[in-house]
Design a protein around this motif. Sequence first.
Motif, PDB file in Angstrom:
ATOM      1  N   ILE A 127      45.051  35.409  42.764  1.00  0.00           N
ATOM      2  CA  ILE A 127      45.101  34.770  41.442  1.00  0.00           C
ATOM      3  C   ILE A 127      45.794  35.704  40.458  1.00  0.00           C
ATOM      4  CG2 ILE A 127      43.714  33.891  39.538  1.00  0.00           C
ATOM      5  CD1 ILE A 127      41.582  33.129  41.608  1.00  0.00           C
ATOM      6  N   ALA A 128      46.654  35.135  39.632  1.00  0.00           N
ATOM      7  CA  ALA A 128      47.375  35.915  38.623  1.00  0.00           C
ATOM      8  C   ALA A 128      47.628  35.048  37.398  1.00  0.00           C
ATOM      9  CB  ALA A 128      48.707  36.424  39.181  1.00  0.00           C
ATOM     10  N   ASP A 129      47.741  35.706  36.257  1.00  0.00           N
ATOM     11  CA  ASP A 129      48.188  35.046  35.021  1.00  0.00           C
ATOM     12  C   ASP A 129      48.840  36.122  34.158  1.00  0.00           C
ATOM     13  OD1 ASP A 129      48.680  33.692  32.688  1.00  0.00           O
ATOM     14  OD2 ASP A 129      46.650  32.894  32.463  1.00  0.00           O
ATOM     15  N   THR A 130      50.139  36.267  34.326  1.00  0.00           N
ATOM     16  CA  THR A 130      50.839  37.357  33.637  1.00  0.00           C
ATOM     17  C   THR A 130      50.876  37.166  32.137  1.00  0.00           C
ATOM     18  OG1 THR A 130      52.967  36.248  34.024  1.00  0.00           O
ATOM     19  CG2 THR A 130      52.261  37.880  35.642  1.00  0.00           C
ATOM     20  N   SER A 131      50.642  35.949  31.646  1.00  0.00           N
ATOM     21  CA  SER A 131      50.668  35.709  30.198  1.00  0.00           C
ATOM     22  C   SER A 131      49.545  36.437  29.474  1.00  0.00           C
ATOM     23  CB  SER A 131      50.584  34.208  29.904  1.00  0.00           C
ATOM     24  OG  SER A 131      49.291  33.690  30.219  1.00  0.00           O
ATOM     25  N   ILE A 132      48.484  36.797  30.199  1.00  0.00           N
ATOM     26  CA  ILE A 132      47.377  37.543  29.579  1.00  0.00           C
ATOM     27  C   ILE A 132      47.222  38.925  30.203  1.00  0.00           C
ATOM     28  CG2 ILE A 132      46.122  35.472  28.858  1.00  0.00           C
ATOM     29  CD1 ILE A 132      44.268  35.975  31.302  1.00  0.00           C
ATOM     30  N   GLY A 133      48.252  39.379  30.921  1.00  0.00           N
ATOM     31  CA  GLY A 133      48.206  40.727  31.489  1.00  0.00           C
ATOM     32  C   GLY A 133      47.456  40.844  32.785  1.00  0.00           C
ATOM     33  N   MET A 134      47.136  39.725  33.421  1.00  0.00           N
ATOM     34  CA  MET A 134      46.506  39.758  34.745  1.00  0.00           C
ATOM     35  C   MET A 134      47.628  39.667  35.768  1.00  0.00           C
ATOM     36  SD  MET A 134      44.223  39.943  36.937  1.00  0.00           S
ATOM     37  CE  MET A 134      43.960  39.502  38.629  1.00  0.00           C
ATOM     38  N   LEU A 135      48.019  40.823  36.333  1.00  0.00           N
ATOM     39  CA  LEU A 135      49.198  40.882  37.185  1.00  0.00           C
ATOM     40  C   LEU A 135      48.935  40.417  38.604  1.00  0.00           C
ATOM     41  CD1 LEU A 135      50.870  44.214  36.027  1.00  0.00           C
ATOM     42  CD2 LEU A 135      50.996  41.920  35.026  1.00  0.00           C
ATOM     43  N   GLY A 136      47.683  40.190  38.956  1.00  0.00           N
ATOM     44  CA  GLY A 136      47.400  39.606  40.253  1.00  0.00           C
ATOM     45  C   GLY A 136      46.314  40.321  41.020  1.00  0.00           C
ATOM     46  N   ALA A 137      45.570  39.523  41.769  1.00  0.00           N
ATOM     47  CA  ALA A 137      44.670  40.074  42.772  1.00  0.00           C
ATOM     48  C   ALA A 137      45.499  40.396  44.006  1.00  0.00           C
ATOM     49  CB  ALA A 137      43.559  39.080  43.078  1.00  0.00           C
ATOM     50  N   ASN A 138      44.889  41.094  44.960  1.00  0.00           N
ATOM     51  CA  ASN A 138      45.683  41.603  46.066  1.00  0.00           C
ATOM     52  C   ASN A 138      44.823  41.708  47.317  1.00  0.00           C
ATOM     53  OD1 ASN A 138      47.335  43.340  47.770  1.00  0.00           O
ATOM     54  ND2 ASN A 138      48.500  43.781  45.924  1.00  0.00           N
ATOM     55  N   GLY A 139      45.293  41.152  48.420  1.00  0.00           N
ATOM     56  CA  GLY A 139      44.537  41.197  49.657  1.00  0.00           C
ATOM     57  C   GLY A 139      44.678  42.495  50.434  1.00  0.00           C
ATOM     58  N   ILE A 140      45.560  43.393  49.996  1.00  0.00           N
ATOM     59  CA  ILE A 140      45.784  44.654  50.709  1.00  0.00           C
ATOM     60  C   ILE A 140      45.016  45.776  50.008  1.00  0.00           C
ATOM     61  CG2 ILE A 140      47.504  46.282  51.555  1.00  0.00           C
ATOM     62  CD1 ILE A 140      47.697  43.444  52.751  1.00  0.00           C
ATOM     63  N   VAL A 141      44.108  46.418  50.719  1.00  0.00           N
ATOM     64  CA  VAL A 141      43.284  47.463  50.116  1.00  0.00           C
ATOM     65  C   VAL A 141      44.161  48.640  49.681  1.00  0.00           C
ATOM     66  CG1 VAL A 141      41.428  49.122  50.545  1.00  0.00           C
ATOM     67  CG2 VAL A 141      41.262  46.794  51.442  1.00  0.00           C
ATOM     68  N   GLY A 142      44.061  49.008  48.412  1.00  0.00           N
ATOM     69  CA  GLY A 142      44.814  50.134  47.879  1.00  0.00           C
ATOM     70  C   GLY A 142      46.202  49.789  47.381  1.00  0.00           C
ATOM     71  N   ALA A 143      46.618  48.517  47.517  1.00  0.00           N
ATOM     72  CA  ALA A 143      47.989  48.154  47.129  1.00  0.00           C
ATOM     73  C   ALA A 143      48.154  48.000  45.625  1.00  0.00           C
ATOM     74  CB  ALA A 143      48.407  46.858  47.826  1.00  0.00           C
ATOM     75  N   GLY A 144      47.059  47.858  44.892  1.00  0.00           N
ATOM     76  CA  GLY A 144      47.174  47.642  43.457  1.00  0.00           C
ATOM     77  C   GLY A 144      47.544  48.893  42.678  1.00  0.00           C
ATOM     78  N   ALA A 145      47.183  50.066  43.180  1.00  0.00           N
ATOM     79  CA  ALA A 145      47.427  51.301  42.435  1.00  0.00           C
ATOM     80  C   ALA A 145      48.911  51.547  42.172  1.00  0.00           C
ATOM     81  CB  ALA A 145      46.794  52.485  43.156  1.00  0.00           C
ATOM     82  N   PRO A 146      49.805  51.441  43.164  1.00  0.00           N
ATOM     83  CA  PRO A 146      51.230  51.621  42.872  1.00  0.00           C
ATOM     84  C   PRO A 146      51.774  50.583  41.893  1.00  0.00           C
ATOM     85  CG  PRO A 146      50.831  51.779  45.231  1.00  0.00           C
ATOM     86  CD  PRO A 146      49.573  51.273  44.616  1.00  0.00           C
ATOM     87  N   GLN A 147      51.280  49.353  41.985  1.00  0.00           N
ATOM     88  CA  GLN A 147      51.718  48.319  41.050  1.00  0.00           C
ATOM     89  C   GLN A 147      51.314  48.673  39.621  1.00  0.00           C
ATOM     90  OE1 GLN A 147      49.811  44.910  42.825  1.00  0.00           O
ATOM     91  NE2 GLN A 147      51.660  44.329  43.926  1.00  0.00           N
ATOM     92  N   ALA A 148      50.102  49.179  39.472  1.00  0.00           N
ATOM     93  CA  ALA A 148      49.642  49.554  38.139  1.00  0.00           C
ATOM     94  C   ALA A 148      50.457  50.712  37.576  1.00  0.00           C
ATOM     95  CB  ALA A 148      48.155  49.920  38.174  1.00  0.00           C
ATOM     96  N   VAL A 149      50.856  51.643  38.429  1.00  0.00           N
ATOM     97  CA  VAL A 149      51.696  52.751  37.953  1.00  0.00           C
ATOM     98  C   VAL A 149      53.044  52.216  37.482  1.00  0.00           C
ATOM     99  CG1 VAL A 149      52.892  54.868  38.617  1.00  0.00           C
ATOM    100  CG2 VAL A 149      50.531  54.496  39.325  1.00  0.00           C
ATOM    101  N   GLY A 150      53.616  51.260  38.217  1.00  0.00           N
ATOM    102  CA  GLY A 150      54.856  50.647  37.762  1.00  0.00           C
ATOM    103  C   GLY A 150      54.697  49.972  36.416  1.00  0.00           C
ATOM    104  N   ALA A 151      53.591  49.251  36.251  1.00  0.00           N
ATOM    105  CA  ALA A 151      53.314  48.614  34.959  1.00  0.00           C
ATOM    106  C   ALA A 151      53.107  49.656  33.860  1.00  0.00           C
ATOM    107  CB  ALA A 151      52.090  47.715  35.084  1.00  0.00           C
ATOM    108  N   ALA A 152      52.469  50.777  34.219  1.00  0.00           N
ATOM    109  CA  ALA A 152      52.248  51.844  33.240  1.00  0.00           C
ATOM    110  C   ALA A 152      53.559  52.499  32.817  1.00  0.00           C
ATOM    111  CB  ALA A 152      51.290  52.884  33.813  1.00  0.00           C
ATOM    112  N   ILE A 153      54.512  52.606  33.745  1.00  0.00           N
ATOM    113  CA  ILE A 153      55.834  53.129  33.376  1.00  0.00           C
ATOM    114  C   ILE A 153      56.476  52.220  32.342  1.00  0.00           C
ATOM    115  CG2 ILE A 153      58.173  53.568  34.238  1.00  0.00           C
ATOM    116  CD1 ILE A 153      56.876  54.407  36.907  1.00  0.00           C
ATOM    117  N   SER A 154      56.376  50.909  32.558  1.00  0.00           N
ATOM    118  CA  SER A 154      56.949  49.978  31.579  1.00  0.00           C
ATOM    119  C   SER A 154      56.242  50.081  30.240  1.00  0.00           C
ATOM    120  CB  SER A 154      56.888  48.539  32.111  1.00  0.00           C
ATOM    121  OG  SER A 154      55.567  48.024  32.090  1.00  0.00           O
ATOM    122  N   ALA A 155      54.911  50.290  30.275  1.00  0.00           N
ATOM    123  CA  ALA A 155      54.164  50.438  29.027  1.00  0.00           C
ATOM    124  C   ALA A 155      54.574  51.704  28.279  1.00  0.00           C
ATOM    125  CB  ALA A 155      52.664  50.465  29.323  1.00  0.00           C
ATOM    126  N   LYS A 156      54.811  52.782  29.014  1.00  0.00           N
ATOM    127  CA  LYS A 156      55.251  54.027  28.367  1.00  0.00           C
ATOM    128  C   LYS A 156      56.621  53.842  27.736  1.00  0.00           C
ATOM    129  CE  LYS A 156      56.117  58.940  29.184  1.00  0.00           C
ATOM    130  NZ  LYS A 156      56.039  60.062  30.150  1.00  0.00           N
TER     131      LYS A 156
END
Length: 323
Positions: A102-131
Amino acid sequence: MQLPRDALLRAYRRMATIRRFEERLHDEITSGEIPGFTHLYCGQEAAAVGVCEHLDDDDMIVSTHRGHGHCIAKGCDVIGMMKEIYGRRDGLCKGRGGSMHIADTSIGMLGANGIVGAGAPQAVGAAISAKLDGKGKVAIAFSGDGACNQGTTFEAMNMAVVLKVPAIFVFENNHYSEHTGYQYAVGTSHDIASRAEAFGMKAWRADGCDFFSTHDAMRDLLAHVRAGNGPAAIELDTERFYGHFEGDPQRYRGKGELDRIREERDALKIFRTAVGEAALLDAADLDAIDAEVADLIDRAVTEARAAPLSSPEHVLEDVYAEY
C-alpha cells in the motif's frame, strides 16, 4: 510536554482505527475473500502513531510487510486501504498492491514493502531529496528486529551518515523476527539501537507500547535531525498480538505469553490509563471514538465487498511512470 486535547483525541482515534482495522481483517480473512499474505500490526499502535503524529504530508515514510498501522498513522484513507486489500479497482493502488504494497505518495507514504530490510535504502534516497530540497523535511524507514540484521540496512545507515541526510531509522522490536526470538538472533547484547550508534549517528530508545514515551522521544529526535545534524535512529520495544502472518500457529510463544502482553502491554489500555489518571480525557470521549471507528471499519468492509475488481483491459496501466 502535555499535548492539547485535540491532539490526544486524534492520537487515540488513529490507534483505535489501527486496532479495529486489523482485528476486522483477522475476522474477514477466514472468509476467503482477501487474497495473499496478511501481516497484522495489532499491539504496535503506539509506535506508529507516536512517530507519525509529528509528521506532515511532506515528510516521507517507508513501511514494511506489516504496514497497515504505518499507513493509517500517516493518514492514508482507511476505506481506500480496505478496498486495496480486497483487490478492488478503486483501492489506493487500484487493487494491485494488496496488503504488503500500500502506498499514497500524496501524503508522504512511499509504500509498504514485502522485502525485509528493503525500505532503509529507499528512505535514504528520499532523505537525499529532502536535503537537496532544503525545507527541513525528513524520511523515515520503519523496520523491525529482523531487518536490523540485513546488509541493506547496514549500508543504508552508513550512507546516511556519510551524506549527512535527514534519514530516521525506526526499529520496532516486537521480539520476533518471523518466528525467531531477537534474544537469539541479534548479537549486540539484545540492543538494536547500539548498532545505529556504531555507524556514528545518535540513537534513542523508548517504550513502543506507550504512546507518550514514543512521542516524547521522537520529538527530541526530530528536533535533532531537522536541525541539520544528519540521520538518527530509535528502537521501540513493542509487541505484536497476532502471528507473523495470518495462519501462523505461534508455537514459538511461551506459555501464557500472549495473555500477559495483552494484559500488561496493550497500547490502547496504557493510553486510556495515562489520560484518565491525569484527568486529560474522559472515558466517555474515548468510548465515543471507539464507536465511530467501529462504524468506519464496518463501512470500509461493506464498500470493499461491493467495489469492482480490475478488468483485463487495465493490466498494462501504470507499468511505467508518466510525467
